[in-house]
Design a protein around this motif. Structure first.
Motif, PDB file in Angstrom:
ATOM      1  N   THR A   1       0.832  -1.206   0.000  1.00 22.48           N
ATOM      2  CA  THR A   1       0.000   0.000   0.000  1.00 22.48           C
ATOM      3  C   THR A   1       0.866   1.256   0.000  1.00 22.48           C
ATOM      4  OG1 THR A   1      -0.223   0.100   2.428  1.00 22.48           O
ATOM      5  CG2 THR A   1      -1.842  -1.231   1.203  1.00 22.48           C
ATOM      6  N   ALA A   2       2.077   1.176   0.586  1.00 25.65           N
ATOM      7  CA  ALA A   2       2.994   2.312   0.516  1.00 25.65           C
ATOM      8  C   ALA A   2       3.439   2.550  -0.914  1.00 25.65           C
ATOM      9  CB  ALA A   2       4.205   2.067   1.416  1.00 25.65           C
ATOM     10  N   THR A   3       3.624   1.463  -1.678  1.00 28.43           N
ATOM     11  CA  THR A   3       4.002   1.604  -3.087  1.00 28.43           C
ATOM     12  C   THR A   3       2.828   2.133  -3.897  1.00 28.43           C
ATOM     13  OG1 THR A   3       5.503  -0.248  -2.755  1.00 28.43           O
ATOM     14  CG2 THR A   3       5.094   0.414  -5.020  1.00 28.43           C
ATOM     15  N   MET A   4       1.601   1.723  -3.562  1.00 26.62           N
ATOM     16  CA  MET A   4       0.420   2.285  -4.223  1.00 26.62           C
ATOM     17  C   MET A   4       0.322   3.785  -3.954  1.00 26.62           C
ATOM     18  SD  MET A   4      -2.472  -0.552  -3.327  1.00 26.62           S
ATOM     19  CE  MET A   4      -1.942  -2.240  -3.001  1.00 26.62           C
ATOM     20  N   ALA A   5       0.561   4.183  -2.702  1.00 23.92           N
ATOM     21  CA  ALA A   5       0.495   5.606  -2.376  1.00 23.92           C
ATOM     22  C   ALA A   5       1.556   6.394  -3.141  1.00 23.92           C
ATOM     23  CB  ALA A   5       0.670   5.795  -0.869  1.00 23.92           C
ATOM     24  N   ALA A   6       2.764   5.838  -3.259  1.00 19.97           N
ATOM     25  CA  ALA A   6       3.810   6.507  -4.033  1.00 19.97           C
ATOM     26  C   ALA A   6       3.441   6.580  -5.505  1.00 19.97           C
ATOM     27  CB  ALA A   6       5.147   5.789  -3.843  1.00 19.97           C
ATOM     28  N   THR A   7       2.770   5.539  -6.004  1.00 22.07           N
ATOM     29  CA  THR A   7       2.289   5.566  -7.393  1.00 22.07           C
ATOM     30  C   THR A   7       1.325   6.717  -7.596  1.00 22.07           C
ATOM     31  OG1 THR A   7       2.548   3.165  -7.562  1.00 22.07           O
ATOM     32  CG2 THR A   7       1.116   4.234  -9.178  1.00 22.07           C
ATOM     33  N   ALA A   8       0.393   6.877  -6.672  1.00 25.19           N
ATOM     34  CA  ALA A   8      -0.567   7.989  -6.771  1.00 25.19           C
ATOM     35  C   ALA A   8       0.152   9.330  -6.703  1.00 25.19           C
ATOM     36  CB  ALA A   8      -1.611   7.871  -5.664  1.00 25.19           C
ATOM     37  N   ARG A   9       1.186   9.442  -5.862  1.00 21.70           N
ATOM     38  CA  ARG A   9       1.940  10.704  -5.794  1.00 21.70           C
ATOM     39  C   ARG A   9       2.694  10.964  -7.081  1.00 21.70           C
ATOM     40  NH1 ARG A   9       3.241   8.816  -0.707  1.00 21.70           N
ATOM     41  NH2 ARG A   9       5.411   8.387  -1.262  1.00 21.70           N
ATOM     42  N   ALA A  10       3.212   9.911  -7.707  1.00 21.32           N
ATOM     43  CA  ALA A  10       3.908  10.090  -8.983  1.00 21.32           C
ATOM     44  C   ALA A  10       2.949  10.601 -10.046  1.00 21.32           C
ATOM     45  CB  ALA A  10       4.542   8.765  -9.420  1.00 21.32           C
ATOM     46  N   ILE A  11       1.765  10.011 -10.112  1.00 15.03           N
ATOM     47  CA  ILE A  11       0.753  10.470 -11.076  1.00 15.03           C
ATOM     48  C   ILE A  11       0.350  11.902 -10.759  1.00 15.03           C
ATOM     49  CG2 ILE A  11      -1.583  10.072 -11.939  1.00 15.03           C
ATOM     50  CD1 ILE A  11      -1.170   7.082 -11.236  1.00 15.03           C
ATOM     51  N   ALA A  12       0.139  12.190  -9.474  1.00 10.18           N
ATOM     52  CA  ALA A  12      -0.282  13.531  -9.068  1.00 10.18           C
ATOM     53  C   ALA A  12       0.797  14.561  -9.346  1.00 10.18           C
ATOM     54  CB  ALA A  12      -0.645  13.529  -7.585  1.00 10.18           C
ATOM     55  N   THR A  13       2.059  14.203  -9.136  1.00  9.54           N
ATOM     56  CA  THR A  13       3.161  15.127  -9.402  1.00  9.54           C
ATOM     57  C   THR A  13       3.206  15.503 -10.876  1.00  9.54           C
ATOM     58  OG1 THR A  13       4.496  14.330  -7.545  1.00  9.54           O
ATOM     59  CG2 THR A  13       5.687  15.349  -9.378  1.00  9.54           C
ATOM     60  N   ARG A  14       2.990  14.522 -11.741  1.00 10.91           N
ATOM     61  CA  ARG A  14       2.970  14.807 -13.169  1.00 10.91           C
ATOM     62  C   ARG A  14       1.796  15.704 -13.531  1.00 10.91           C
ATOM     63  NH1 ARG A  14       3.975   9.699 -14.183  1.00 10.91           N
ATOM     64  NH2 ARG A  14       1.810   9.243 -14.711  1.00 10.91           N
ATOM     65  N   ALA A  15       0.654  15.464 -12.875  1.00 11.56           N
ATOM     66  CA  ALA A  15      -0.571  16.169 -13.247  1.00 11.56           C
ATOM     67  C   ALA A  15      -0.655  17.567 -12.641  1.00 11.56           C
ATOM     68  CB  ALA A  15      -1.788  15.358 -12.811  1.00 11.56           C
ATOM     69  N   ASP A  16      -0.138  17.751 -11.423  1.00 13.57           N
ATOM     70  CA  ASP A  16      -0.389  19.001 -10.711  1.00 13.57           C
ATOM     71  C   ASP A  16       0.732  19.293  -9.716  1.00 13.57           C
ATOM     72  OD1 ASP A  16      -1.580  21.275  -9.797  1.00 13.57           O
ATOM     73  OD2 ASP A  16      -3.492  20.348  -9.265  1.00 13.57           O
ATOM     74  N   PRO A  17       1.929  19.653 -10.200  1.00 14.87           N
ATOM     75  CA  PRO A  17       3.057  19.873  -9.287  1.00 14.87           C
ATOM     76  C   PRO A  17       2.881  21.072  -8.362  1.00 14.87           C
ATOM     77  CG  PRO A  17       3.647  20.472 -11.538  1.00 14.87           C
ATOM     78  CD  PRO A  17       2.318  19.780 -11.615  1.00 14.87           C
ATOM     79  N   ARG A  18       1.888  21.906  -8.596  1.00 14.25           N
ATOM     80  CA  ARG A  18       1.647  23.024  -7.668  1.00 14.25           C
ATOM     81  C   ARG A  18       1.164  22.513  -6.314  1.00 14.25           C
ATOM     82  NH1 ARG A  18      -3.850  24.629  -7.094  1.00 14.25           N
ATOM     83  NH2 ARG A  18      -5.217  23.212  -8.261  1.00 14.25           N
ATOM     84  N   LEU A  19       0.529  21.339  -6.302  1.00 13.47           N
ATOM     85  CA  LEU A  19       0.018  20.777  -5.056  1.00 13.47           C
ATOM     86  C   LEU A  19       0.956  19.745  -4.453  1.00 13.47           C
ATOM     87  CD1 LEU A  19      -3.807  20.353  -5.780  1.00 13.47           C
ATOM     88  CD2 LEU A  19      -2.659  22.128  -4.454  1.00 13.47           C
ATOM     89  N   VAL A  20       1.553  18.927  -5.278  1.00  9.74           N
ATOM     90  CA  VAL A  20       2.496  17.925  -4.774  1.00  9.74           C
ATOM     91  C   VAL A  20       3.643  17.802  -5.767  1.00  9.74           C
ATOM     92  CG1 VAL A  20       1.061  16.084  -5.774  1.00  9.74           C
ATOM     93  CG2 VAL A  20       2.835  15.499  -4.142  1.00  9.74           C
ATOM     94  N   ASP A  21       4.851  17.898  -5.232  1.00  6.74           N
ATOM     95  CA  ASP A  21       6.050  17.781  -6.063  1.00  6.74           C
ATOM     96  C   ASP A  21       6.966  16.762  -5.404  1.00  6.74           C
ATOM     97  OD1 ASP A  21       8.084  18.033  -7.845  1.00  6.74           O
ATOM     98  OD2 ASP A  21       8.714  20.028  -7.194  1.00  6.74           O
TER      99      ASP A  21
END
Length: 319
Positions: free
Chosen positions: A20-40
């Motif tokens: 689940t930690a790897t799933m969470a990191a996967t979501a952060r990777a997708i989110a970083t690509r999509a919206d780095p203003r919120l998560v980088d």
């Protein structure tokens, strides 16, 4: 990663609750690509690649689009969750707190990516194989911590306060604690012990951040399990053998926010539903996973700790 939880289970970042930690990191990777203003989080993608789960690697790198596999709401929640905890730690350390503790650190890379004030010590706790893997993977990437990083390679079911002290933790100094995405993977009594121990180890003016899930109404947990089973079935069709419902502990438990308040913490809280709207993201509509009413809570320990069950005057404030 299919398994049933028990009191002696163990895992790495590709199995059981560790995945689940790897799933969470996967979501952060997708989110970083999509919206780095919120998560980088520049380390999320390479850490997922290092773990080596094929589907999660292809999702994290963008080779496979998330459509149909990772719902947009999960990506949006990854954005607001990362930002909430980033801001929590930076606010705490800028207020003068010099030691931070990340419980169940998994693939959390904050010790490497946040602009910590000089002199900050960041303690990471997780199972020994998880800590060893992340430390090695980040070293191979040439990454260097941006604070003094110290690790306590220990299972939270063992004597983790002793391991934390051995790593140099000073309970006489105010601490910023995070228990991010953790409590639902603990049995109810283990959750209470964890929150009690955090309080016992905290000097006045320490800070804490975690999630507080309201106890379910009749039928809520059945719909949550059904939703988790649907997600798992989609991923199994892509050769990722997940069984998400088996990794969580269901049933009634003490809600974290009032439990902490009873122990002297003065908290503010905001629901996922409200935070999505406040951040300008799509409002939550379909909520089979009961995410909307989950509260992100953060607060400070006062100098006077009430007896458990006796609420102090500073109750949880919605913010």
């Amino acid at each position: 990663m299919t398994s049933t939880r028990d009191d002696a289970d163990t895992w790495d970042l590709a199995s059981s609750v560790g995945a689940t930690a790897t799933m969470a990191a996967t979501a952060r990777a997708i989110a970083t690509r999509a919206d780095p203003r919120l998560v980088d989080d520049p380390f999320a993608e390479p850490l997922v690649r290092a773990v080596g789960i094929d589907l999660l690697t292809r999702l994290a790198t963008g080779e496979v689009p998330p459509d149909g596999l990772v719902e947009q709401v999960a990506i949006d929640v990854a954005k607001i969750r990362a930002r909430f905890y980033d801001e929590f730690f930076l606010d705490a350390t800028h207020a003068g707190i010099t030691q931070a503790v990340i419980l169940a650190a998994g693939l959390d890379s904050r010790a490497y990516r946040l602009p910590w004030p000089s002199g900050t010590v960041v303690y990471e706790l997780d199972q020994p194989q998880v800590i060893a893997f992340k430390t090695r993977a980040l070293a191979e990437l040439g990454a260097a911590p941006t604070a003094e990083r110290r690790v306590a390679a220990v299972d939270l079911r063992d004597d983790w306060p002793a391991a934390l002290r051995t790593a140099g933790f000073d309970p006489a100094q105010p601490t910023a604690w995070s228990a991010e995405g953790l409590l639902g993977y603990l049995p109810p009594e283990a959750q209470d012990r964890l929150l009690d121990t955090i309080t016992e180890l905290s000097a006045p003016e320490s800070r804490v951040a975690t999630e507080s899930r309201p106890n379910p109404e009749p039928g809520d947990e059945d719909s949550t399990k059904e939703a988790l089973n649907r997600i798992s079935a989609r991923w199994r069709a892509h050769s990722f053998d997940s069984d998400l419902a088996r990794l969580r502990y269901f049933g009634p438990r003490n809600e974290a926010a009032p439990y902490l308040t009873d122990r002297g913490w003065v908290l503010t809280a905001v629901s996922i539903r409200d935070l999505l709207v406040a951040t300008g993201l799509a409002p939550l509509t379909d909520d089979d996973l009961r995410m909307g009413d989950v509260l992100y809570v953060a607060g400070t320990l006062g100098s006077h700790r009430p007896r458990p069950g006796v609420s102090p005057s500073g109750a949880v404030r919605r913010g």
